[in-house]
Design a protein around this motif. Structure first.
Motif, short mmCIF file in Angstrom:
data_model
loop_
_atom_site.label_atom_id
_atom_site.label_comp_id
_atom_site.label_asym_id
_atom_site.label_seq_id
_atom_site.Cartn_x
_atom_site.Cartn_y
_atom_site.Cartn_z
N UNK A 1 0.80 -1.22 0.00
CA UNK A 1 0.00 0.00 0.00
C UNK A 1 0.84 1.27 0.00
N UNK A 2 0.19 2.38 0.33
CA UNK A 2 0.80 3.70 0.20
C UNK A 2 1.76 4.05 1.32
N UNK A 3 1.65 3.40 2.45
CA UNK A 3 2.49 3.77 3.60
C UNK A 3 3.96 3.55 3.27
N UNK A 4 4.76 4.53 3.63
CA UNK A 4 6.19 4.42 3.40
C UNK A 4 6.65 4.92 2.05
N UNK A 5 5.73 5.26 1.17
CA UNK A 5 6.11 5.76 -0.15
C UNK A 5 6.53 7.23 -0.07
N UNK A 6 7.43 7.66 -0.93
CA UNK A 6 7.71 9.09 -1.03
C UNK A 6 6.51 9.80 -1.67
N UNK A 7 6.55 11.12 -1.67
CA UNK A 7 5.48 11.88 -2.32
C UNK A 7 5.66 11.76 -3.83
N UNK A 8 4.75 11.02 -4.44
CA UNK A 8 4.81 10.81 -5.89
C UNK A 8 4.19 11.98 -6.63
N UNK A 9 4.83 12.36 -7.73
CA UNK A 9 4.37 13.50 -8.53
C UNK A 9 4.29 13.08 -9.99
N UNK A 10 3.23 13.51 -10.65
CA UNK A 10 3.09 13.29 -12.09
C UNK A 10 2.88 14.62 -12.79
N UNK A 11 3.12 14.61 -14.08
CA UNK A 11 3.09 15.85 -14.87
C UNK A 11 2.18 15.68 -16.07
N UNK A 12 1.37 16.69 -16.32
CA UNK A 12 0.49 16.68 -17.48
C UNK A 12 0.18 18.12 -17.86
N UNK A 13 -0.36 18.32 -19.04
CA UNK A 13 -0.54 19.70 -19.51
C UNK A 13 -1.79 20.34 -18.93
N UNK A 14 -1.83 21.65 -19.00
CA UNK A 14 -3.01 22.40 -18.58
C UNK A 14 -4.25 22.01 -19.38
N UNK A 15 -4.03 21.48 -20.57
CA UNK A 15 -5.13 21.12 -21.46
C UNK A 15 -5.52 19.64 -21.36
N UNK A 16 -4.96 18.93 -20.41
CA UNK A 16 -5.23 17.50 -20.32
C UNK A 16 -6.69 17.22 -19.99
N UNK A 17 -7.09 15.98 -20.17
CA UNK A 17 -8.44 15.56 -19.82
C UNK A 17 -8.60 15.54 -18.30
N UNK A 18 -9.79 15.87 -17.83
CA UNK A 18 -10.00 15.95 -16.38
C UNK A 18 -9.85 14.60 -15.68
N UNK A 19 -9.81 13.53 -16.44
CA UNK A 19 -9.65 12.21 -15.84
C UNK A 19 -8.30 12.05 -15.14
N UNK A 20 -7.31 12.87 -15.49
CA UNK A 20 -6.01 12.78 -14.82
C UNK A 20 -6.15 13.18 -13.36
N UNK A 21 -6.89 14.25 -13.11
CA UNK A 21 -7.13 14.66 -11.72
C UNK A 21 -7.94 13.61 -10.97
N UNK A 22 -8.96 13.06 -11.64
CA UNK A 22 -9.80 12.05 -11.00
C UNK A 22 -8.99 10.80 -10.67
N UNK A 23 -8.12 10.39 -11.59
CA UNK A 23 -7.30 9.21 -11.36
C UNK A 23 -6.35 9.42 -10.19
N UNK A 24 -5.74 10.60 -10.13
CA UNK A 24 -4.82 10.89 -9.02
C UNK A 24 -5.56 10.86 -7.69
N UNK A 25 -6.77 11.36 -7.68
CA UNK A 25 -7.59 11.33 -6.47
C UNK A 25 -7.97 9.90 -6.11
N UNK A 26 -8.44 9.15 -7.09
CA UNK A 26 -8.91 7.79 -6.87
C UNK A 26 -7.79 6.87 -6.39
#
Length: 504
Positions: free
Chosen positions: A186-211
């Protein structure tokens, strides 16, 4: 309690007679036959008829009454059910109408439609070869060809219920590749993961990061240029920023065909940055991926072969019918299966009498899964690669015709020169045409598109989307897809907007 009834040789269990089926097959077959006639007459035969309304608009409360939505204790009679079928068709939006331009899908493909009829009748689930032998082989064949068009020598993939799900799969797959222990620990012990996408990306990127528990604050949005393309130099800066913050960059999501502007990110330059920093490159080509079928236009996706994963939706430009969405992965190590498998012993037994490598369902987070690849396969078989290429080329040619017409007509103004079939423009009523382009002008222009949209919906003449976007007031977004659309429909579009809005 079990009781024998000698006179009828019947068996009763808890008062229920178990002899024979309780379904009236003849009545059911008659209903299917009569309902298919309605579908043929009211949907299929009217699909290309521009004299039909795109929609018969009613507000929700009125529509509820018109449809008789209540489910009752006793069933409805045959004729009443057929009337309900007609009502559902009558009051639904006709997305197969030549003048439905509202979304990134449109039109009717007769071959994929028949494929849907077949799969609905067979009701398969694509997880094991034993229950879905044909459709698993079809999916394998389609994925293989799609992988070839991306430019990979080998790869893997799976069809998903939507491009949003494909993007989520890719994000999770990239995270699993970066940190395989996450599947069990699971997530415990992981570093803070970061991903990059454009300002014009599909809103599903935000939803996926949340989910997925990554968090929307850890989605770094990269500045785009005036055409909506990610700026590679800004991506480089943001990757370095994340590292200085002590975060762990793991994924870049580029977009090939943005939702509003139809922009294609510079994939080659983005791939260079990903290789330099060891980042997974995912390309969301849900909308623009179909340009790969065209020798003339595939250059829009130059560099896509360098991606680690690609989302591509044949149900959009190639009209394979919603939903038909593939995630393709440049991998030959069974990464999808390693990431998602749960090894359910009641489905994926390893001692079956056939080659269990065809039991591909464990690559999916789903259990039951529709045979969506079959729709695309049937269309591809019917049209051939050449026919699919013509479909893409025609759509882009019609888009170019519309752009040229917009430039000629008074009161119409392009936002930018399109590179795909997204044509974004304002309609400026005569009352605003001599007005200085100051705050008052833009405020008034902002109100024009919603009024015209309401009028066209209530008239039923066509459907066209509008939106504000990144500081620009409401504008129309015309999308060309369907081969049923003609030059005359492009002319009608502009004429109708002018007719509906000239008094504003």
């Amino acid at each position: 309690m079990i009781t024998m009834v000698p006179s009828r040789n019947a068996v009763l269990v808890n008062g229920v007679i178990l002899n024979g089926p309780i379904t009236d097959s003849k009545a059911g077959e008659k209903f299917v036959e009569d309902a298919c006639k309605i579908i043929m007459e009211e949907v299929i035969q009217k699909a290309a008829d521009v004299t039909e309304k795109v929609c018969e608009w009613h507000p929700p409360e009125k529509l509820k009454k018109l449809l008789d939505l209540e489910m009752r204790d006793t069933g409805e009679p045959h004729q009443r059910l057929l009337q309900l079928c007609q009502d559902i068709i009558r009051y639904s939006v006709k997305t197969n109408h030549p003048r439905f331009f509202n979304q990134l899908y449109a039109g009717i493909d007769y071959y994929s439609l028949v494929a849907r009829f077949i799969t609905e009748a067979l009701n398969p689930s694509v997880y094991t070869y034993e229950v879905s032998p044909v459709f698993l082989l079809v999916e394998e064949a389609v994925l293989k060809r799609m992988i070839e068009f991306i430019g990979w020598k080998e790869g893997d993939g799976i069809f998903n219920p939507g491009g949003s799900v494909s993007n989520m799969y890719a994000m999770n797959l990239a995270r699993y590749k970066y940190c395989p222990d996450i599947k069990e620990k699971g997530l415990s012990g992981l570093p803070r993961l970061v991903l990059f996408t454009s300002e014009e990306c599909h809103y599903s990127m935000n939803k996926a990061a949340s989910f997925l528990g990554i968090g929307t604050q850890n989605v770094y949005f990269i500045t785009t240029d005036e055409r909506g393309k990610m700026i590679p130099e800004e991506l480089e800066k943001q990757v370095q920023r994340a590292r200085k913050e002590g975060a762990a960059p793991f994924l870049v999501c580029a977009t090939a065909g943005t939702t509003v502007l139809g922009a294609f990110d510079p994939l080659d330059k983005i791939a260079d940055i990903c290789e330099k920093h060891g980042l997974w490159l995912h390309v969301d080509a849900s909308w623009g991926g179909s340009a790969l079928m065209s020798r003339k236009h595939r250059k829009l996706l130059h560099g896509i072969h360098r991606a680690d994963s690609v989302a591509w939706n044949p149900h959009k430009m190639l009209m394979a019918g919603i939903q038909c969405c593939a995630l393709l992965v440049k991998d030959n190590s069974d990464l999808l299966k390693k990431c998602y498998s749960a090894k359910a012993s009641y489905l994926f037994q390893q001692d079956k009498f056939y080659d269990v490598s065809y039991d591909t369902g464990d690559k999916s987070i789903q259990c039951s899964r529709r045979p969506d690849a079959f729709k695309f396969w049937m269309t591809w078989k019917a049209l051939g690669t050449t026919g699919l290429e013509e479909r893409v080329n025609r759509a882009l040619a019609l888009a170019r015709y519309l752009v040229d017409e917009i430039k000629k007509r008074e009161g119409f103004q392009l936002l930018l020169e399109p590179e795909y079939t997204n044509i974004c423009f304002w309609y400026i009523p005569s009352s605003l045409r001599k007005m200085e382009e100051g705050p008052e002008f833009w405020e008034k222009l902002h109100q024009v598109a919603p009024v015209i949209k309401e009028r066209m919906m209530k008239k039923g003449s066509m459907m066209l989307g509008y939106q504000p976007h990144r500081g620009k007031v409401n504008f129309f977004r015309q999308v060309v897809i369907s081969p049923q659309v003609s030059r005359e429909d492009m002319d009608f579009l502009l004429d109708e907007i002018d007719l509906l809005g000239r008094d504003l």
